[in-house]
Design an enzyme around this catalytic site. Structure first.
Site, short mmCIF file in Angstrom:
data_model
loop_
_atom_site.label_atom_id
_atom_site.label_comp_id
_atom_site.label_asym_id
_atom_site.label_seq_id
_atom_site.Cartn_x
_atom_site.Cartn_y
_atom_site.Cartn_z
N THR A 172 -35.17 27.03 7.41
CA THR A 172 -34.35 28.12 6.86
C THR A 172 -34.59 29.37 7.45
OG1 THR A 172 -34.24 26.71 4.82
CG2 THR A 172 -33.31 29.19 4.61
N TRP A 180 -38.18 22.71 -6.90
CA TRP A 180 -38.07 22.71 -5.58
C TRP A 180 -38.06 24.33 -4.92
CZ3 TRP A 180 -33.63 20.10 -7.44
CH2 TRP A 180 -33.66 18.78 -7.70
N HIS A 181 -38.98 25.14 -5.60
CA HIS A 181 -39.12 26.53 -5.10
C HIS A 181 -40.52 27.00 -5.06
CE1 HIS A 181 -35.04 27.15 -7.30
NE2 HIS A 181 -34.81 26.70 -6.22
#
Length: 608
Positions: free
Chosen positions: A22, A538-539
């Site tokens: 990302t 999921w962070h």
């Protein structure tokens, strides 16, 4: 795309970006806009740009890649705060990284979330500083007037980007329960938010997604940033190559000169004339630093790694959003994604609709969202008690970070996120044939729980390498994190209130997970449910955090994202966030990458 490690090693690279995910691809593409420099990206996973069967690109097939070859498939240590469970921690192992695996959620935290970073001494990282980079990363496609009226979609153009690589949009059509969502939350005094991207994470709104509305495909780092400029002669990408460590040389101080890479069984040292940028994410960025000799002395010595820079916060300060999934039985007439997945005929029909006209179930996403403040969920006395408890934690730790988290109890910030969707989202509930389900996801945004990620100690004489999975210990709900469990348990009340309020309640037959508690045991039942069923949202963030005014005492990088104690080395990804934000972190990670690339170019311009 370079195919050979020998060819890649022979390139006159100015910058090497470790991780084509990302942040990494965004940084590399922006750096390569300067035609005078050569940029190399090294990604451990494959490229799926020409081989994806739709599991990545088709929006409604979200989740299919989790546990696949595109996933690192990490797991946590046993978590005492979760009843002794270990959790899977998916992370993208593909060009595009986790932006290829995530659920395409696109929102920003509260402006005070980012202002808190600046208050810690990280100059240039407040909301007003970051807003141009949020906007720079996206091309927002506004909803039509008819869409706004029918689906309650809204936006304010001054907060949306218009020329960025990523395509963001309100989805074309919504699931069957969305028509009830705004009215139900409004009835509970949770107002609709006219622009969730404008610096307030409070209220009810429709989640924007990273989807190209023209093609109805996922817009992610590989397709949006890299693919349009893949032929750029000064941008080089090597996939299926593993960075083993950063090469450091002693030149009065430690200097990063390149990386050691393994590709197709061949190991080579590859040099960077200017900088190495680590963008491997909150798990692997600290892992690579430690394997390179940068980290806590005790961790490195236990692993048999030479200590070059004693940096005590590498891998520390791990923060995550915790999530529970409450399951309700709903009217059997409601259609859900579960039906499509389980029925080959329906699945084939969905495929036909999607490929023929970019319509149908594969364009529907879970976008009914609300961020509720604690004052909207609990009594004034309960809020006062929690606030006093948070203040006590901050006094006890003496950390500026904890003081800032405690202060949010007095602000109208969305502490708990709720997403409602038809279908069974829980890994712990087996659907019964003939029954239909809906799920209320509940996520804590500002945790006190703090964990760590470190390389393991060596066993015997064996050397710890990049192939040894890091020790991931989020320490959910332990010590000061016990207040997180209390907030999550109290949040379960709001879940029940939402689902028992009209008009949403009209389609709900009853709660099935957790089962309805006996009278007088509701509070304990909620706490037991949180302990036994919490999973990651999921962070993960914070493991190479910006140190601010306290420098290496509390962080790993400075406000220019330069690693303390090493020249020519930066970290640019979610790991640099000193505090968690009240949002899905994708948009923030892109903004970090955009700002990081600008800072690199500024620093080198100033030095020449």
């Amino acid at each position: 795309m370079t195919q050979s490690i020998q060819d890649f090693a022979n390139l006159p690279l100015d910058y090497i970006v470790v991780g084509g995910g990302t942040a990494g691809l965004a940084v590399a593409v922006r750096l390569s806009e300067d035609t005078q420099v050569n940029v190399g990206v090294i990604e451990a996973g494959p490229s799926a740009l020409n081989s994806d069967d739709g599991a990545i690109t088709v929006p409604g097939r979200y989740g299919e890649t989790i546990g696949s070859d595109y996933d690192w498939k990490f797991t946590t240590t046993i978590q005492p705060g979760l009843g002794g469970r270990s959790l899977p921690w998916p992370r993208g192992r593909v060009l595009g990284g986790t932006s290829a695996l995530n659920f395409m959620a696109w929102n920003r935290g509260h402006r005070k979330d980012y202002d808190a970073w600046a208050q810690l001494g990280n100059t240039g990282w407040g909301w007003d500083d970051l807003l141009p980079y949020f906007r720079r990363s996206e091309t927002f496609h506004p909803p039509s007037a008819a869409h706004q009226e029918h689906y309650h979609s809204a936006y304010q153009s001054e907060f949306n980007g218009t020329h960025g690589p990523l395509h963001t949009t309100h989805i074309k059509q919504y699931g069957p329960t969305h028509q009830y969502w705004h009215q139900t939350l409004n009835a509970l005094d949770v107002p609709s938010n006219p622009e969730s991207l404008a610096g307030s994470n409070c209220g009810v709104w429709n989640l924007v997604c990273t989807i190209n509305p023209d093609t109805q495909e996922r817009s992610y780092a590989a397709s949006a940033y890299y693919l349009p400029v893949a032929s750029r002669p000064n941008l080089h990408v090597l996939t299926e190559a593993t960075v083993m460590k950063v090469l450091l040389e002693q030149k009065n101080s430690w200097v990063a000169t390149g990386v050691r890479v393994r590709h197709d069984g061949v190991v080579m040292d590859i040099k960077a004339a200017r900088e190495v940028i680590i963008s491997a994410g909150s798990i692997q960025s600290p892992q690579i630093l430690e394997l390179s000799g940068i980290g806590r002395r005790d961790v490195l010595e236990a692993a048999g790694v030479e200590v070059k820079v004693d940096s005590p916060n590498v891998g520390e300060n791990l923060q995550d959003h915790m999530m529970t999934a409450t399951i309700f039985e709903v009217l059997p007439t409601l259609s859900s994604r579960d039906d499509i997945i389980s029925d080959p005929i329906l699945s084939e029909a969905a495929d036909r609709a999607y490929h023929a006209s970019q319509t149908g179930p594969w364009t529907v996403m879970p976008c009914s969202v609300a961020y509720c403040s604690l004052s909207q969920m609990i009594s004034p006395q309960e809020l006062s008690d929690l606030s006093s408890r948070a203040d006590g934690i901050a006094r006890q730790t003496g950390l500026a970070r904890d003081r800032l988290i405690a202060q949010q109890f007095g602000y109208n910030r969305g502490q708990i996120e709720y997403i409602f969707d038809v279908g069974n989202w829980s890994p712990y509930h087996n659907s019964e044939p003939g029954k239909k389900y809906a799920t209320m996801l509940q996520m804590l945004q500002y945790p006190f729980s703090r964990g760590s990620i470190h390389i393991p100690p060596r066993t015997g004489d064996s050397e710890v390498t990049i192939d040894d999975e890091p020790i991931i210990d989020p320490r959910y709900y332990l010590e000061h994190g016990a207040i997180d469990k209390k907030m999550m348990a109290l949040g379960q009340r709001m879940t029940d209130r939402i689902c028992s309020t009209e008009p949403l309640s009209k389609i709900i037959l009853g709660r099935v997970l957790p089962p309805v508690a006996e009278p007088g045991r509701e509070e304990q039942a909620h706490e037991d449910f949180v302990t036994n069923y919490t999973v990651t949202d999921w962070h993960p963030v914070g493991t190479c955090a910006m140190g601010g005014r306290e420098g290496i005492k509390t962080g790993v990088v400075d406000e220019r994202l330069r690693v303390y104690g090493v020249r020519g080395l930066r970290v640019i990804d979610a790991s640099i966030m000193p505090l968690q934000v009240g949002a899905h972190i994708q948009a923030t990670v892109y903004a970090i990458a955009e700002k990081g690339a600008v800072m690199i170019r500024e620093d080198w311009s100033d030095s020449t």
